[in-house]
Structures are given as structure tokens and as C-alpha cells.
Design an enzyme around this catalytic site. Structure first.
Site, short mmCIF file in Angstrom:
data_model
loop_
_atom_site.label_atom_id
_atom_site.label_comp_id
_atom_site.label_asym_id
_atom_site.label_seq_id
_atom_site.Cartn_x
_atom_site.Cartn_y
_atom_site.Cartn_z
N ARG A 35 0.82 -1.21 0.00
CA ARG A 35 0.00 0.00 0.00
C ARG A 35 0.85 1.26 0.00
NH1 ARG A 35 -5.27 1.79 1.40
NH2 ARG A 35 -5.31 3.65 2.72
N ILE A 61 -7.08 7.59 -1.52
CA ILE A 61 -6.93 6.14 -1.54
C ILE A 61 -7.73 5.65 -0.35
CG2 ILE A 61 -4.70 6.40 -0.37
CD1 ILE A 61 -3.86 3.72 -1.46
N SER A 62 -8.67 4.76 -0.59
CA SER A 62 -9.64 4.38 0.44
C SER A 62 -9.00 3.71 1.65
CB SER A 62 -10.69 3.43 -0.15
OG SER A 62 -11.47 4.08 -1.12
N GLN A 63 -9.68 3.82 2.78
CA GLN A 63 -9.31 3.13 4.01
C GLN A 63 -9.13 1.63 3.72
OE1 GLN A 63 -12.63 3.22 6.63
NE2 GLN A 63 -11.57 2.28 8.36
#
Length: 221
Positions: A35, A61-63
Site C-alpha cells: 500500500r 486512496i480508500s481506508q
């Protein structure tokens, strides 16, 4: 184990497995995808925290939990063809590509699309196609899709995406009237009758889905 890999394994254990993410393939995919390679360099230290991270063009950028929840709800098999709407930095596409045979991801910002394509190529993801365009129109050239993941919230489920979902397919999309009232919805298409059904997966907050069948402006109005 280097510090980033250690942080990633801790993320999976504490943020995902300890909650309701139980799909072993999804947990393994989240362990494998770096990530930190998908966030701006100055925010690398935030990569494995339990929250979204800002990227270019006012996007995020999503959780990690939301990425894993979406992947788990889609029930992606190894031979699946997946459509993602909103490539962003390419992180969620990489997770999906660990699970599926191929992923098509559509990004409306040319800069983000180009950067995501280069980043994914450098990480040797050969089963992801990055396309620049209006995500609310999907990508009919490679339809139908066994799974569709939408990473921005619209006022409704775009009709084009419904038409591109294969019988028996599943779509996860945030839907709501504004940025303060959104629900993550699982849409399932019947394998025999083609009838669509919906299940609410919970309250969320996403950036606006802008396009022909979404919000007309980037501010969601």
C-alpha cells in the site's frame, strides 16, 4: 521482515481480521499489495493507518478496511473479470487483481490514470487495464463483468453499470444524496432471472462520482 511489510501484516491483523474480514483470499491479497507504493511519498508513513489517504486531483486512496470489505462482498473467483470505477492511485485495482483473472479500471483524471498505469506496470501487474474515461458509463468493450467495484459515491447506481454486470454478478457502490449521507450498497444480479437486489453494507463517505450518470460537478452539486 522490513518495517513496511511488518506494518502491512499488522494492518491486516488489527484492522481487518479482527473485524469482519474473514475471506482468506482477501486477507492474503491485502498482505501482498504494498500500500505504501500507492500513496504520495510524503504520506508514506500514513499508508497502513486505518483511514483514507489524500492523493492528487482532490481524490483519496480508500481506508484499507473499505477496500477489503468491498473485495470480500464481491466474492471474486480466480477466473473473474472485474470492472473498477475510479482507479485513483491504483491500489484497489492491485488488490482486485490479486483475486481475479483480469481487472479493467476506469479513471476520469488523465494524470491519475497515467500515474496508476505506470505504477501498476512497475509492480508487474500484467492483468490490469487502466482506461481514461467517464466511469458512470463503465467500459462496455470488455463487458460483461463478474464483479464491479465503484470507489466514488453517486446519487444512484448508473444504468450502464447494471447492464454490464453479468448474470450472477455482484457490484459494490456507495450511493447517497450528498457527501454526508452515503451507504455502501451491494447489488446482486440474479443468475437465472437477471433481477437486481440490493443489500446495505453500512454508512460510508466517498468522493463524488462525477459523470454522465453521476454528479455533474466535482463538488458533488
Amino acid at each position: 521482515m522490513d518495517p513496511m511489510e511488518q506494518a502491512r501484516h499488522h494492518m491486516v491483523a488489527e484492522q481487518l481480521a479482527s473485524r469482519d474480514i474473514q475471506d482468506a483470499r482477501v486477507l492474503d491479497a491485502m498482505r501482498r499489495v504494498p500500500r505504501h507504493a500507492f500513496v504520495p511519498a510524503e504520506r508514506e508513513h500514513e499508508a497502513y493507518l486505518d483511514r483514507p489517504v489524500p492523493i492528487a486531483e482532490g481524490q483519496t486512496i480508500s481506508q484499507p478496511y473499505i477496500v477489503a470489505l468491498t473485495a470480500q462482498a464481491l466474492q471474486i473467483g480466480p477466473d473473474a473479470r472485474v470492472l473498477e470505477i475510479g482507479a485513483g492511485s491504483g491500489y484497489a485495482a492491485a488488490v482486485l487483481a490479486e483475486l481475479a483473472r483480469e481487472v479493467v479500471t476506469v479513471e476520469r483524471h488523465p494524470l491519475l490514470a497515467a500515474e496508476a498505469a505506470a505504477r501498476l506496470a512497475s509492480l508487474r501487474y500484467g492483468n490490469i487495464w487502466v482506461v481514461t474515461g467517464d466511469g458512470t458509463r463503465g467500459y462496455p468493450e470488455r463487458a460483461p463483468y463478474d464483479a464491479i467495484a465503484v470507489t466514488a459515491s453517486g446519487p444512484r447506481v448508473p444504468k450502464a453499470l447494471l447492464h454490464q454486470l453479468a448474470p450472477g454478478g455482484r457490484m459494490v457502490i456507495p450511493v447517497g444524496p450528498d457527501e454526508h449521507q452515503q451507504e455502501l450498497v451491494l447489488v446482486t444480479r440474479g443468475s437465472e432471472d437477471g433481477v437486481f437486489s440490493e443489500q446495505n453494507l453500512g454508512a460510508v463517505r466517498f468522493v463524488p462520482l462525477v459523470g454522465e450518470d453521476g454528479w455533474a460537478r466535482a463538488d458533488g452539486r
